[in-house]
Design a protein around this motif. Structure first.
Motif, mmCIF file in Angstrom:
data_model
loop_
_atom_site.group_PDB
_atom_site.id
_atom_site.type_symbol
_atom_site.label_atom_id
_atom_site.label_comp_id
_atom_site.label_asym_id
_atom_site.label_seq_id
_atom_site.Cartn_x
_atom_site.Cartn_y
_atom_site.Cartn_z
ATOM 1 N N GLY A 258 0.924 -67.181 -53.434
ATOM 2 C CA GLY A 258 0.592 -65.769 -53.295
ATOM 3 C C GLY A 258 1.790 -64.843 -53.345
ATOM 4 N N LEU A 259 2.899 -65.304 -53.945
ATOM 5 C CA LEU A 259 4.082 -64.450 -54.082
ATOM 6 C C LEU A 259 3.943 -63.537 -55.297
ATOM 7 C CD1 LEU A 259 6.976 -66.993 -53.413
ATOM 8 C CD2 LEU A 259 6.041 -65.310 -51.827
ATOM 9 N N SER A 260 4.740 -62.474 -55.304
ATOM 10 C CA SER A 260 4.758 -61.561 -56.445
ATOM 11 C C SER A 260 5.770 -62.070 -57.462
ATOM 12 C CB SER A 260 5.152 -60.151 -55.996
ATOM 13 O OG SER A 260 4.277 -59.681 -55.005
ATOM 14 N N GLY A 261 5.346 -62.241 -58.694
ATOM 15 C CA GLY A 261 6.261 -62.644 -59.757
ATOM 16 C C GLY A 261 7.308 -61.571 -59.998
ATOM 17 N N GLY A 262 8.538 -61.992 -60.273
ATOM 18 C CA GLY A 262 9.603 -61.048 -60.568
ATOM 19 C C GLY A 262 10.368 -60.572 -59.355
ATOM 20 N N SER A 263 9.956 -60.997 -58.142
ATOM 21 C CA SER A 263 10.660 -60.533 -56.934
ATOM 22 C C SER A 263 11.135 -61.707 -56.076
ATOM 23 C CB SER A 263 9.750 -59.624 -56.102
ATOM 24 O OG SER A 263 8.576 -60.307 -55.713
ATOM 25 N N LEU A 525 13.578 -50.614 -25.381
ATOM 26 C CA LEU A 525 14.235 -51.906 -25.603
ATOM 27 C C LEU A 525 15.548 -51.745 -26.354
ATOM 28 C CD1 LEU A 525 11.204 -54.062 -26.866
ATOM 29 C CD2 LEU A 525 12.218 -54.126 -24.570
ATOM 30 N N ASP A 526 16.467 -52.670 -26.082
ATOM 31 C CA ASP A 526 17.585 -52.921 -26.984
ATOM 32 C C ASP A 526 17.149 -54.078 -27.872
ATOM 33 O OD1 ASP A 526 18.967 -51.040 -25.527
ATOM 34 O OD2 ASP A 526 20.095 -52.515 -24.349
ATOM 35 N N ILE A 527 17.242 -53.911 -29.196
ATOM 36 C CA ILE A 527 16.741 -54.937 -30.109
ATOM 37 C C ILE A 527 17.829 -55.400 -31.074
ATOM 38 C CG2 ILE A 527 14.340 -54.169 -29.988
ATOM 39 C CD1 ILE A 527 14.742 -52.766 -32.676
ATOM 40 N N VAL A 528 17.795 -56.687 -31.388
ATOM 41 C CA VAL A 528 18.645 -57.276 -32.429
ATOM 42 C C VAL A 528 17.722 -57.720 -33.557
ATOM 43 C CG1 VAL A 528 20.269 -59.107 -33.019
ATOM 44 C CG2 VAL A 528 20.371 -58.036 -30.763
ATOM 45 N N TYR A 529 18.048 -57.351 -34.779
ATOM 46 C CA TYR A 529 17.087 -57.546 -35.869
ATOM 47 C C TYR A 529 17.785 -57.490 -37.222
ATOM 48 C CZ TYR A 529 17.826 -52.536 -36.188
ATOM 49 O OH TYR A 529 18.428 -51.306 -36.322
ATOM 50 N N ASN A 530 17.048 -57.851 -38.252
ATOM 51 C CA ASN A 530 17.465 -57.535 -39.619
ATOM 52 C C ASN A 530 16.308 -56.882 -40.359
ATOM 53 O OD1 ASN A 530 15.969 -59.977 -40.418
ATOM 54 N ND2 ASN A 530 17.810 -61.098 -39.809
ATOM 55 N N LEU A 531 16.614 -56.325 -41.504
ATOM 56 C CA LEU A 531 15.611 -55.643 -42.316
ATOM 57 C C LEU A 531 15.029 -56.630 -43.310
ATOM 58 C CD1 LEU A 531 17.359 -52.248 -43.185
ATOM 59 C CD2 LEU A 531 15.604 -52.651 -41.474
ATOM 60 N N GLU A 532 13.720 -56.549 -43.528
ATOM 61 C CA GLU A 532 13.084 -57.400 -44.522
ATOM 62 C C GLU A 532 11.934 -56.652 -45.172
ATOM 63 O OE1 GLU A 532 11.612 -60.821 -42.443
ATOM 64 O OE2 GLU A 532 9.813 -59.800 -41.738
ATOM 65 N N ILE A 533 11.551 -57.133 -46.341
ATOM 66 C CA ILE A 533 10.397 -56.562 -47.037
ATOM 67 C C ILE A 533 9.178 -57.406 -46.709
ATOM 68 C CG2 ILE A 533 9.356 -56.101 -49.279
ATOM 69 C CD1 ILE A 533 12.078 -55.433 -50.369
ATOM 70 N N ASP A 534 8.156 -56.753 -46.190
ATOM 71 C CA ASP A 534 6.881 -57.417 -45.915
ATOM 72 C C ASP A 534 5.988 -57.249 -47.142
ATOM 73 O OD1 ASP A 534 4.683 -58.587 -44.710
ATOM 74 O OD2 ASP A 534 4.010 -56.717 -43.795
ATOM 75 N N ARG A 535 5.711 -58.355 -47.813
ATOM 76 C CA ARG A 535 4.859 -58.317 -49.008
ATOM 77 C C ARG A 535 3.469 -58.792 -48.617
ATOM 78 N NH1 ARG A 535 9.934 -60.229 -50.911
ATOM 79 N NH2 ARG A 535 10.861 -58.777 -52.418
ATOM 80 N N TRP A 536 2.498 -57.893 -48.638
ATOM 81 C CA TRP A 536 1.150 -58.229 -48.186
ATOM 82 C C TRP A 536 0.136 -57.515 -49.061
ATOM 83 C CZ3 TRP A 536 -1.417 -61.639 -45.578
ATOM 84 C CH2 TRP A 536 -2.684 -61.364 -45.046
ATOM 85 N N ARG A 537 -0.718 -58.322 -49.698
ATOM 86 C CA ARG A 537 -1.785 -57.796 -50.549
ATOM 87 C C ARG A 537 -1.251 -56.827 -51.608
ATOM 88 N NH1 ARG A 537 -6.506 -56.778 -45.937
ATOM 89 N NH2 ARG A 537 -6.857 -58.978 -45.475
#
Length: 553
Positions: A258-263, A525-537
């Motif tokens: 279910g991934l997007s082709g080309g990405s 909150l103090d949060i530790v995180y990274n950025l990501e792309i959520d690919r959904w539908r």
């Protein structure tokens, strides 16, 4: 928190945005030339294959076989690195007119590495030359016997050599003692790619290597090798090819998942493609994954991708159940500097995955063993503070066979030796880790506010891709972030889903495997995180992948 960039470094890289400069500095890129080659990730990172020890001998012996029509066998391994390396050399040598067959051992019935029975069967089929990929460097007795039987062996491997190396026709391994090759972190498929590069260069066909760099990228990411230096170039080029024109098997896997082709990016390989390729060898035979990579039939590609999807789901269920059992076992024994879980019912194909999960949970080197009546086999995973292959080397008098790296290894031994091995490894770990703070740590690249992440910040940081080991996704700290909403999600509420706000900006966030900490969520909150792309539908949304949090101080 990693140290801030020195002022002199900022001045020397004034054309680069300050956040990117900080990220580059954090990755050890101190010189302008290093920064340039890292950001370009071009052919300048590729080293001359002839610098690898024995490359001339390997090329000469393979060309002798190609010119005489002598059949060649590629002897691989059952993980994604070994499978892609096998496919790469079979396809690459066939293009040069060779008669080439693959041989990948069965994980459960044969185990890792060269086996005398398999080599003898290949000799009886008329094979005179065997080229190993991702294995062979520790197979002293097997190579000696093969040589006496009239088989020539060319070893290509990236695992740590023993003090004595096998008497092969040639050994290509960047970790060999005395090697002058500038980059030692090539994977099994990376070493195979360098062999093919040398072969193609010698006949002026190097341009055709581009068709095979997708396999090099797949195996390199799947084997969790540092995405620096030459690996960075191979993975970047391979991702470009897979996104522009994926081979049929990869396209079928992408569609099935279910991934997007080309990405496709390195994270997609790590979390989606590689586990499916590995599923075949973990539960049955890895040849199914090899066939998927090699097929020219859309129908066969679709059928194999569906089968791998089913096997991967089965593997996930089996892993979750075994982790629960192994966790209970180590807790009942008490948490020591090195954890051991052993049982006759543990499935050998997932032992490494189970060990990895326990390392994540307890931050201790971990050994998971499938015990047998006479012979037992184990997989080891470790932490940066403890070299597991060095520990096994100290215990080699107890082992029938072993191999691997500082952070991941495997072994086979007579079951009667298992108690002594546990005792030896535990003593070694206790001595080595005395005084160590055995808690996982997060390296934070920069402290930012959520409004700082707007605009083209994410696109700018993508200049550092592909991300992986050695070049992690940038990690940020933001303080006093307001929680608008938080709830559990996933099976059994394993994860947390957040809606956050700061400075007039609103963000979605997820905290994987932190569902048990719902009660610790405070209004700020103090949060530790990274950025990501959520690919959904079919939609792509930027979100925060929250790795840790605490009530704001």
């Amino acid at each position: 928190m990693l140290p801030p960039v020195p002022h002199q470094y900022l001045v020397g890289n004034s054309s680069i945005p300050p956040l990117i400069t900080q990220l580059l500095f954090n990755r050890g890129l101190k010189e302008t030339a290093q920064v340039t080659s890292f950001l370009n990730a071009d052919e300048s990172l590729s080293n001359d294959p002839l610098l690898l020890t024995d490359m001339h001998q390997a090329v000469a012996r393979i060309y002798q076989a190609l010119l005489s029509g002598e059949p060649i066998a590629i002897y691989g391994d059952y993980d994604a690195d070994g499978i892609t390396a096998t496919a790469l050399l079979v396809q690459g040598l066939s293009t040069l007119g060779g008669t080439v067959i693959p041989y990948i051992p069965h994980r459960l019935t044969e185990g890792y590495g060269l086996k005398t029975t398999a080599l003898e069967n290949l000799r009886q089929q008329g094979i005179g030359l065997v080229v190993t990929v991702d294995c062979g460097i520790t197979s002293l007795s097997e190579v000696k016997k093969a040589r006496r039987a009239g088989l020539d062996i060319v070893i290509t491997d990236h695992h740590t050599p023993l003090p004595e190396t096998p008497p092969a026709a040639a050994i290509i391994n960047p970790k060999l003692a005395g090697s002058t090759y500038p980059f030692t972190e090539l994977t099994g498929v990376g070493v195979a790619f360098k062999l093919l590069q040398a072969l193609y260069q010698s006949v002026g066909r190097e341009g055709q290597l581009e068709e095979l760099v997708d396999l090099a990228a797949l195996g390199t990411v799947a084997d969790m090798s540092p995405l620096l230096g030459e690996n960075r170039y191979l993975v970047k080029e391979g991702l470009t090819l897979m996104n522009r024109s994926p081979r049929l098997g990869i396209r079928a896997l992408i569609e099935q998942a279910g991934l997007s082709g080309g990405s496709l990016d390195a994270e997609c390989i790590s979390w989606v493609i590689a586990p499916r390729l590995n599923a075949a060898g973990r539960l049955e035979h890895a040849m199914a994954s090899y066939k998927l990579l090699m097929t020219n039939s859309p129908a066969e590609a679709s059928r194999l991708a569906r089968w791998l999807e089913q096997k991967n789901a089965e593997r996930q269920r089996l892993t979750a159940n075994t982790v629960a059992r192994a966790r209970q076992q180590v807790l009942s024994q008490g948490i020591s500097p090195l954890l051991v879980a052993s049982d006759g019912d543990y499935f050998l194909g997932i032992a490494g995955l189970v060990a990895s999960r326990l390392v994540e949970e307890y931050y201790r080197p971990t050994v998971v063993v499938r015990t047998g009546e006479k012979v037992s086999s184990g997989s080891c995973r470790s932490i940066p503070e403890f070299n597991i292959i060095a520990a096994l080397t100290e215990s080699r008098h107890l082992l029938s066979q072993f191999g691997g790296h500082s952070q991941a290894a495997g072994f086979t031994l007579p079951t009667r030796n298992l108690p002594r091995l546990e005792e030896t490894l535990l003593k070694f770990a206790t001595d080595q880790l005395r005084g160590a703070d055995l808690r996982p740590a997060l390296d934070i690249d920069a402290e930012v506010t959520l409004p700082d992440l707007g605009g083209d910040t994410f696109q700018m940081t993508q200049q550092l891709a592909p991300f992986g080991r050695g070049n992690p996704v940038p990690t940020y700290l933001s303080r006093r972030v307001e929680v608008m909403d938080c709830r559990t999600m996933g099976n059994g509420g394993e994860h947390l889903r957040f809606r956050l706000t700061q400075g007039g900006t609103k963000w979605d966030g997820v905290a994987f495997r932190l569902g048990n900490y719902l009660a610790d969520v405070a209004p700020a909150l103090d949060i530790v995180y990274n950025l990501e792309i959520d690919r959904w539908r079919g939609k792509e949304t930027l979100r925060l992948n929250i790795m840790d949090f605490a009530p704001a101080g």
